[in-house]
Design an enzyme around this catalytic site. Structure first.
Site, PDB file in Angstrom:
ATOM      1  N   TYR A 193      39.802  45.320  36.505  1.00 38.94           N
ATOM      2  CA  TYR A 193      38.346  45.181  36.672  1.00 38.94           C
ATOM      3  C   TYR A 193      37.781  46.264  37.578  1.00 38.94           C
ATOM      4  CZ  TYR A 193      38.501  40.888  34.050  1.00 38.94           C
ATOM      5  OH  TYR A 193      38.675  39.988  33.039  1.00 38.94           O
ATOM      6  N   ASN A 208      36.085  31.999  31.459  1.00 37.72           N
ATOM      7  CA  ASN A 208      35.731  31.851  30.043  1.00 37.72           C
ATOM      8  C   ASN A 208      35.314  30.415  29.759  1.00 37.72           C
ATOM      9  OD1 ASN A 208      36.225  34.487  29.231  1.00 37.72           O
ATOM     10  ND2 ASN A 208      38.304  34.068  28.520  1.00 37.72           N
ATOM     11  N   HIS A 242      33.883  41.960  26.105  1.00 37.96           N
ATOM     12  CA  HIS A 242      32.708  41.256  26.649  1.00 37.96           C
ATOM     13  C   HIS A 242      31.489  42.174  26.692  1.00 37.96           C
ATOM     14  CE1 HIS A 242      34.931  37.631  28.133  1.00 37.96           C
ATOM     15  NE2 HIS A 242      35.931  38.491  28.187  1.00 37.96           N
TER      16      HIS A 242
HETATM   17 FE1  HDE Z   1      38.697  40.159  31.226  1.00 34.74          FE
HETATM   18  N1  HDE Z   1      38.040  42.080  31.322  1.00 34.74           N
HETATM   19  N2  HDE Z   1      40.600  40.820  31.140  1.00 34.74           N
HETATM   20  N3  HDE Z   1      39.405  38.241  31.022  1.00 34.74           N
HETATM   21  N4  HDE Z   1      36.843  39.472  31.316  1.00 34.74           N
HETATM   22  C1  HDE Z   1      36.755  42.466  31.397  1.00 34.74           C
HETATM   23  O1  HDE Z   1      35.910  44.075  32.870  1.00 34.74           O
HETATM   24  C2  HDE Z   1      41.002  42.070  31.416  1.00 34.74           C
HETATM   25  C3  HDE Z   1      40.688  37.853  30.911  1.00 34.74           C
HETATM   26  C4  HDE Z   1      36.444  38.174  31.398  1.00 34.74           C
HETATM   27  O2  HDE Z   1      30.314  39.621  32.176  1.00 34.74           O
HETATM   28  C5  HDE Z   1      36.595  43.936  31.659  1.00 34.74           C
HETATM   29  O3  HDE Z   1      33.883  44.677  33.656  1.00 34.74           O
HETATM   30  C6  HDE Z   1      42.430  42.143  31.411  1.00 34.74           C
HETATM   31  C7  HDE Z   1      40.823  36.440  31.107  1.00 34.74           C
HETATM   32  C8  HDE Z   1      35.004  38.099  31.420  1.00 34.74           C
HETATM   33  O4  HDE Z   1      30.812  41.603  32.953  1.00 34.74           O
HETATM   34  C9  HDE Z   1      38.037  44.410  31.809  1.00 34.74           C
HETATM   35  C10 HDE Z   1      42.875  40.893  31.097  1.00 34.74           C
HETATM   36  C11 HDE Z   1      39.557  35.994  31.332  1.00 34.74           C
HETATM   37  C12 HDE Z   1      34.561  39.426  31.380  1.00 34.74           C
HETATM   38  C13 HDE Z   1      38.824  43.155  31.567  1.00 34.74           C
HETATM   39  C14 HDE Z   1      41.713  40.068  30.945  1.00 34.74           C
HETATM   40  C15 HDE Z   1      38.682  37.121  31.269  1.00 34.74           C
HETATM   41  C16 HDE Z   1      35.735  40.252  31.330  1.00 34.74           C
HETATM   42  C17 HDE Z   1      35.727  44.662  30.676  1.00 34.74           C
HETATM   43  C18 HDE Z   1      44.290  40.402  30.922  1.00 34.74           C
HETATM   44  C19 HDE Z   1      39.108  34.543  31.565  1.00 34.74           C
HETATM   45  C20 HDE Z   1      33.126  39.902  31.344  1.00 34.74           C
HETATM   46  C21 HDE Z   1      34.457  45.011  31.404  1.00 34.74           C
HETATM   47  C22 HDE Z   1      45.154  40.697  31.963  1.00 34.74           C
HETATM   48  C23 HDE Z   1      39.649  33.974  32.769  1.00 34.74           C
HETATM   49  C24 HDE Z   1      32.553  40.075  32.716  1.00 34.74           C
HETATM   50  C25 HDE Z   1      34.665  44.575  32.751  1.00 34.74           C
HETATM   51  C26 HDE Z   1      31.100  40.469  32.607  1.00 34.74           C
HETATM   52  C27 HDE Z   1      35.691  41.646  31.299  1.00 34.74           C
HETATM   53  C28 HDE Z   1      40.158  43.133  31.645  1.00 34.74           C
HETATM   54  C29 HDE Z   1      41.799  38.701  30.556  1.00 34.74           C
HETATM   55  C30 HDE Z   1      37.254  36.991  31.437  1.00 34.74           C
HETATM   56  C31 HDE Z   1      38.459  45.565  30.932  1.00 34.74           C
HETATM   57  C32 HDE Z   1      43.248  43.388  31.677  1.00 34.74           C
HETATM   58  C33 HDE Z   1      42.126  35.636  31.109  1.00 34.74           C
HETATM   59  C34 HDE Z   1      34.157  36.844  31.492  1.00 34.74           C
HETATM   60  O5  HDE Z   1      38.280  44.876  33.099  1.00 34.74           O
END
Ligand code: HDE
Length: 683
Positions: free
Chosen positions: A361, A147, A74
């Site tokens: 996060y 999402n 993202h």
């Molecule tokens: Fe994320 N995800 N994600 N994700 N995600 C990040 O956090 C992660 C997942 C989502 O505008 C990171 O600050 C793991 C699902 C959005 O700043 C990180 C897993 C969904 C955003 C991270 C998921 C999301 C992130 C990268 C699986 C939808 C952007 C930078 C277990 C429900 C937020 C940050 C923004 C961002 C990890 C799966 C949505 C690395 C480990 C499912 C919208 O922490």
């Protein structure tokens, strides 16, 4: 832009703008006034440079450290401020104030994003969009980090690094960026049957939205709501765009990326600056544990959704985005969303993906923002009172006051816990052996993929097949293509055949062997974009290509009819200076023709005089403008002169019902535009 200073020329002819009553004095970080911001300190006229030059050293030191690591996923995003207003009191199911105080306006910050692309990638990549909302509630920040697709690729957080490694650029060559059309991605997906439902979603038009304003949002996981009596309910969160949903065609996406890689950013910026504030309703699907047991799937499995026909979405409030950031870096780049940010009355479920996110996060912010005090940055700080005894660390801005920085203490100082108001976890009974397993209730990977496919209109089904063919055609290994088709055979035989045919595959492979038999489910119309078309031109864009010598009245009538329908109008001409009407009036243009191809608009009009039409007919860019609009199923309006002198040069079809000749009021054309696209053209 007005600049009222008279620049002074320096000894080398360089420009010096000097402070005066209207312009404050430039200083160093520590406030020392700067006399010359153009030249480094040198010995003599031509150097060498002196290392004592503290002004230069500070300036270049700061510049050298301007970048922070981009988000690992993202990375490319765009944010805006707004408010959330609750319209329904939910105290029967939660004690969260943000969901119980009707009429209360809670400030929010929203960041939309793509997942796989790096920070500088193009907006129209085929990708899932992030839809992250930070509510600054009275009881602390609540982050709903969702999402624009209600399900996810994987079921367990353990697989997240693999998924993202496979999706992003391949490590040896560093490409392709911001696209899943490559071997590594489809290799991984084809080895992960659990990803099949998501694979169908990402190959659908959901991953090429026309604008952030036309997307749904989803919390994805099942969360808990807990009321004041401690009763828990399960909930799925939805965002429903008031403007309805809309996507682009793949050919448009490819061209938009060239014409305006910031298309989604600009769209949100323009809409908010014009006061055309985008809105979404917050919807809830609420159900209890007993009801959850009645589903064929597990509600803790993030690769599954709950069809709206089974549990209707209850709209409980509205999100309005009404203010752009003052500074992109300070707000959009530094905002730190965390799934761990919840408030009393909202709780996690045991979804193994959510549990992993709760760790990730917080952890990632340390890397990105450089220390444990990232919540001191204004965009992350709560807007309600807060008090704790955490102290020190890099860039600490809030430290405890007084002597006692611990508790309990006998000095009567510092904040204390509050058993009544404070967050309490729902006391779910948990027991079982410690083990690394995937629950058997997660094993059906195809039924909802099939349901999604069968819920699409024929046009959308065609787009899904085209997308699979496009992406898999970029995959070099035949075995990976075959493996994907073998999964599609379980999802739907016709889809698999169409894709295999599109790939020029001589024989169909054997179908994949599902761990669980596919359960036939009813189609869910809510899953289709086109079945839920908005029937309104509001919030859309009309591109009007004009030439010299036109009737200004026709132009004005079209413009005002489009504006009354709530659409935005962009005037395009051969030169940005504009055109002169038959009566000698100037119409200023917003864009030059080659800077505004028709892919940037939802519908187009060509207002040309006889001479103008002849001129356009000879211009490659103008023919493309019309030809693309036609190929992309857009509604088109033309003056009679444009129809006779230009149309046939671009389009061979004389009978198309999506094309309107403007005679008098443009009402028929504007009314037709409510349908957004003239899909019949494709038949
Ligand atoms: Fe994320 N995800 N994600 N994700 N995600 C990040 O956090 C992660 C997942 C989502 O505008 C990171 O600050 C793991 C699902 C959005 O700043 C990180 C897993 C969904 C955003 C991270 C998921 C999301 C992130 C990268 C699986 C939808 C952007 C930078 C277990 C429900 C937020 C940050 C923004 C961002 C990890 C799966 C949505 C690395 C480990 C499912 C919208 O922490």
């Amino acid at each position: 832009m007005k600049d009222d200073t008279t620049p002074r020329k320096g000894t080398g002819g360089e420009t010096h703008q000097v402070a005066d009553d209207n312009h404050e004095t430039m200083t160093t970080q520590v406030g020392m006034p700067i006399s010359d911001d153009q030249n480094t300190l040198k010995v003599g006229q031509r150097g060498p440079h002196l290392i004592e030059d503290q002004v230069f050293r500070e300036k270049i030191f700061h510049f050298d450290h301007e970048r922070i690591p981009e988000r690992v996923v993202h990375a490319r995003g765009y944010g805006a401020h707004g408010t959330f207003e609750l319209t329904e009191d939910l105290s029967d199911i939660t004690r969260a104030k943000v969901l119980t105080e009707v009429g209360e306006k809670t400030e929010v910050f929203v960041r939309f994003s793509t997942v796989a692309g790096n920070k500088g990638s193009a907006d129209l990549a085929r990708d899932v969009r992030g839809f992250a909302v930070k509510f600054y509630t009275k009881e602390g920040n609540w982050d709903l980090v969702g999402n624009n697709i209600p399900v996810f690729f994987i079921q367990d957080a353990m697989k997240f690094p693999d998924l993202i490694h496979a999706a992003k650029q391949e490590p040896d060559r560093g490409f392709p960026q911001a696209q899943t059309a490559h071997d590594n991605f489809w290799d991984f997906i084809s080895l992960m049957p659990e990803a099949m439902h998501m694979a169908l979603w990402i190959m659908s038009d959901r991953t090429i939205p026309r604008s952030f304003r036309f997307m749904e949002g989803f919390g994805v996981h099942t969360f808990r709501l807990v009321n004041a009596e401690g009763k828990s309910s399960f909930v799925k969160f939805h965002w429903k765009p008031r403007l309805g949903m809309q996507s682009v065609l793949w050919d448009e996406a490819v061209k938009i990326n060239g014409a305006d890689p910031d298309f989604h950013r600009r769209d949100l910026w323009d809409a908010i600056q014009k006061g055309d504030y985008p809105q979404w309703d917050l919807g809830l699907q609420v159900f209890d544990e007993a009801f959850a047991e009645s589903f064929d799937f597990d509600v803790l499995d993030a690769t599954k959704l709950i069809p709206e026909e089974l549990v209707p979405v209850r709209r409980v409030g509205t999100l309005t985005l009404n203010r752009m950031v003052d500074n992109f870096f300070a707000e959009t780049e530094q905002v730190a969303f965390q799934t761990g940010n919840i408030v009393p009355g909202i709780d996690h479920s045991n979804d193994p993906l959510l549990q992993g996110r709760n760790f990730s996060y917080l952890d990632t912010q340390l890397k990105r923002l450089g220390g444990p005090n990232f919540n001191h940055i204004p965009i992350n700080a709560p807007k309600c009172p807060f008090a704790h005894l955490q102290q020190d660390g890099h860039m600490a801005m809030h430290n405890p006051k007084g002597r006692a920085n611990y508790e309990p203490n006998s000095f009567g100082e510092g904040p204390r816990e509050d058993p009544e108001r404070g967050f309490t976890s729902y006391p779910a009974e948990e027991a079982g052996a410690k083990q690394r397993v995937r629950s058997e209730t997660f094993a059906d990977h195809y039924s909802q993929a099939r349901q999604f496919y069968l819920s699409q209109t024929d046009v959308e089904k065609g787009h899904i097949a085209d997308a699979f063919v496009f992406e898999l055609s970029k995959v070099e290994h035949l075995s990976i293509r075959q493996r994907m088709v073998s999964h599609l055979m379980v999802v739907d035989g016709d889809l698999a055949k169409t894709v295999a045919d599109g790939l020029g595959m001589a024989d169909l492979p054997n179908p994949a062997k599902p761990a669980r038999d596919v359960v036939e489910t009813k189609a869910s119309p809510a899953l289709s974009i086109l079945a839920n078309a908005p029937d309104s031109f509001a919030g859309r864009k009309l591109g009007v290509l004009v030439t010299d010598g036109i009737d200004g009245g026709v132009f004005e009538a079209l413009k005002s009819a489009a504006k009354s329908a709530g659409a935005q109008v962009t005037v395009i001409a051969e030169k940005v200076g504009g055109v002169t009407t038959a009566r000698g009036k100037t119409i200023a243009a917003d864009e030059k023709l080659d800077g505004a191809p028709s892919v940037l608009f939802d519908a187009v009009a060509v207002l040309a005089s006889e001479d103008g039409a002849a001129r356009l007919a000879g211009m490659h860019g103008a023919r493309n403008f019309l030809g693309d609009a036609f190929a992309h199923m857009k509604f088109i309006a033309l003056t009679a002169e444009a129809k006779s002198g230009f149309w046939s040069a671009a389009i061979p079809d004389e009978t198309d019902k999506g094309v309107f000749v403007l005679e008098g009021e443009p009402d028929d054309f504007i009314a037709a535009c409510k349908a957004l696209r003239f899909w019949e053209r494709a038949e």
